[in-house]
Write an enzyme that holds these catalytic residues in place. Structure first.
Site, PDB file in Angstrom:
ATOM      1  CB  VAL A  23      17.165  15.165   7.973  1.00  0.00           C
ATOM      2  CG1 VAL A  23      17.512  16.610   7.627  1.00  0.00           C
ATOM      3  CG2 VAL A  23      18.328  14.490   8.692  1.00  0.00           C
ATOM      4  CD  GLU A  32       6.960  14.756  -9.310  1.00  0.00           C
ATOM      5  OE1 GLU A  32       6.270  14.729  -8.285  1.00  0.00           O
ATOM      6  OE2 GLU A  32       8.104  15.264  -9.359  1.00  0.00           O
ATOM      7  CB  ALA A  62      10.972  26.159  -6.451  1.00  0.00           C
ATOM      8  N   GLY A  97      12.738  17.988   5.388  1.00  0.00           N
ATOM      9  CA  GLY A  97      12.960  18.363   3.993  1.00  0.00           C
ATOM     10  C   GLY A  97      13.389  17.178   3.165  1.00  0.00           C
ATOM     11  N   GLY A 121      10.613   7.793   0.104  1.00  0.00           N
ATOM     12  CA  GLY A 121      10.395   6.969  -1.080  1.00  0.00           C
ATOM     13  C   GLY A 121      11.420   7.238  -2.162  1.00  0.00           C
ATOM     14  CG  ASP A 122      11.487  10.899  -4.347  1.00  0.00           C
ATOM     15  OD1 ASP A 122      10.879  10.111  -5.086  1.00  0.00           O
ATOM     16  OD2 ASP A 122      11.131  12.075  -4.157  1.00  0.00           O
TER      17      ASP A 122
END
Length: 382
Positions: free
Chosen positions: A362, A214, A85, A364, A328-329
């Site tokens: 966009v 991660e 989050a 976020g 990147g993701d």
């Protein structure tokens, strides 16, 4: 370990080129389908008020995978990784020691590299499974909703009592600078010592497995071993922890995908020019990785396959650049989707570049993940 399942509507088949608004999602629900509650690493799962208990949960995953795919559809993308989050606060300046400052605005959004990439796969209309760890707090529900609304199968998402959902506090200043505090939470401390049989079953049936840094390296190593034994390609996004990559993990990875700064840190070599990037990629080959997919930001991307000439892909210019956070993701996940669908390396890179171009328009990370129809329309316009 006992498996628990809620009510599931059997998925329908869909045409991957149809708009996402018209394709069904088996997990477009407010809570995950399968949630396992661990009191500690070695404890057995307990019910989270779901309706019924299954005798053989590993068969459930197999049934869902097979029913999710039409006869001519490629196997699923399986993402194993983090879910956070992200708590964004806009401030005029960082607080001094012992000082309290007021934020102009605050917003909490779902994020984490694993969740980002899983949603990207889902929104690109490819069957996508996410394996990850959440707490049992409000942040867990936020993330589960975002994943489900992105078309991601949540059958192997686990909820834990002993740790909070991973989260990050992102302090944004007017000049665009940001400071981030990360709490790994369940992402780092709630994985079982050994992969559950249900997770193994999902990984073995994947078309591609996508990993990031991660979550603990030991988990990535276990996942990569299962995938290698099942002859499932593994893509490792190098983003996340800055520490050295374990040699054991590198030898199990089919494609390593760093950006240029991550490539420099991993190899200890400069990456300022393309020649230097090529030399750093060669160093990765010597570490045991056959393919290195380097994300170069505004300079595009390049795929270095050992013994072959690099494949270059320029960026596809965006009409506007609003936020590069999830680019990147998006690129890595879109490349993985194209790969499992049987596209050539050059086609995979072009597809990924188009997805990333739409992403930066966009604000976020998860909200910016593009729909498949938008990516195909952009590619047709080139």
């Amino acid at each position: 370990m006992e498996g628990l399942i809620g009510t599931i509507s059997p998925p329908q088949q869909w045409d991957p080129t149809r708009p996402t608004a018209t394709r069904p999602h088996t997990t477009r629900i407010s809570i995950p389908i399968h949630l396992h509650l661990y009191t500690n690493r070695n404890s057995r799962s307990r019910s989270l008020s779901f309706r019924r208990r299954l005798n053989n949960p590993s068969k459930v995953a197999a049934t869902i995978i097979s029913s999710s795919l039409g006869e001519d559809q490629s196997p699923p993308l399986v993402v194993v990784g983090s879910a956070n989050a992200d708590i964004y606060v806009e401030i005029d300046r960082l607080p001094r020691e012992g000082e309290t400052v007021s934020a102009k605005t605050g917003q909490t959004l779902a994020g984490g590299k694993g969740a980002n990439q899983a949603v990207c796969g889902g929104k690109l209309s490819h069957p996508t499974f996410f394996i990850g760890q959440l707490g049992s707090d409000a942040h867990a529900r936020l993330i589960a909703e975002s994943l489900g609304n992105g078309g991601v199968h949540l059958d192997r998402v686990s909820r834990n009592e002993d740790a909070p959902t991973g989260h990050a506090v992102v302090m944004l200043q007017p000049d665009g600078q940001n400071s981030i505090i990360i709490v790994g939470g369940a992402n780092m401390c709630c994985w079982p010592d050994q992969l559950p049989a249900e997770d193994v079953d999902v990984i073995e049936k994947a078309g591609v497995v996508l990993l990031q840094r991660e979550i603990p390296d030991r988990v990535n190593i276990q996942v990569a071993k299962v995938a290698r034994a099942a002859k499932v390609p593994v893509i490792l996004d190098a983003g996340g922890m800055d520490g050295p990559l374990p040699a054991e993990l590198l030898k199990l990875v089919d494609i390593l995908s760093p950006n240029e700064s991550e490539l420099g840190r991993l190899t200890g070599l400069p990456t300022d020019s393309f020649d230097q990037i090529s030399q750093a990629a060669t160093a990765c080959h010597q570490m045991g990785v056959n393919q290195v997919l380097v994300k170069l930001g505004e300079k595009g991307s390049a795929l270095f396959i050992e013994g072959k000439e690099p494949i270059k892909q320029a960026i596809i210019p965006a009409s506007k650049v609003v936020d590069t956070t999830g680019a990147g993701d998006t690129f890595t996940a879109a490349f993985a989707v194209a790969l499992v669908e049987g596209k050539s390396h050059a086609e995979c890179m072009k597809f990924a570049a188009a997805a990333a171009s739409l992403c930066v328009q966009v604000k976020g990370a998860i909200p910016s993940m593009p729909e498949r129809t938008a990516v195909l329309e952009l590619l047709k316009s080139l």
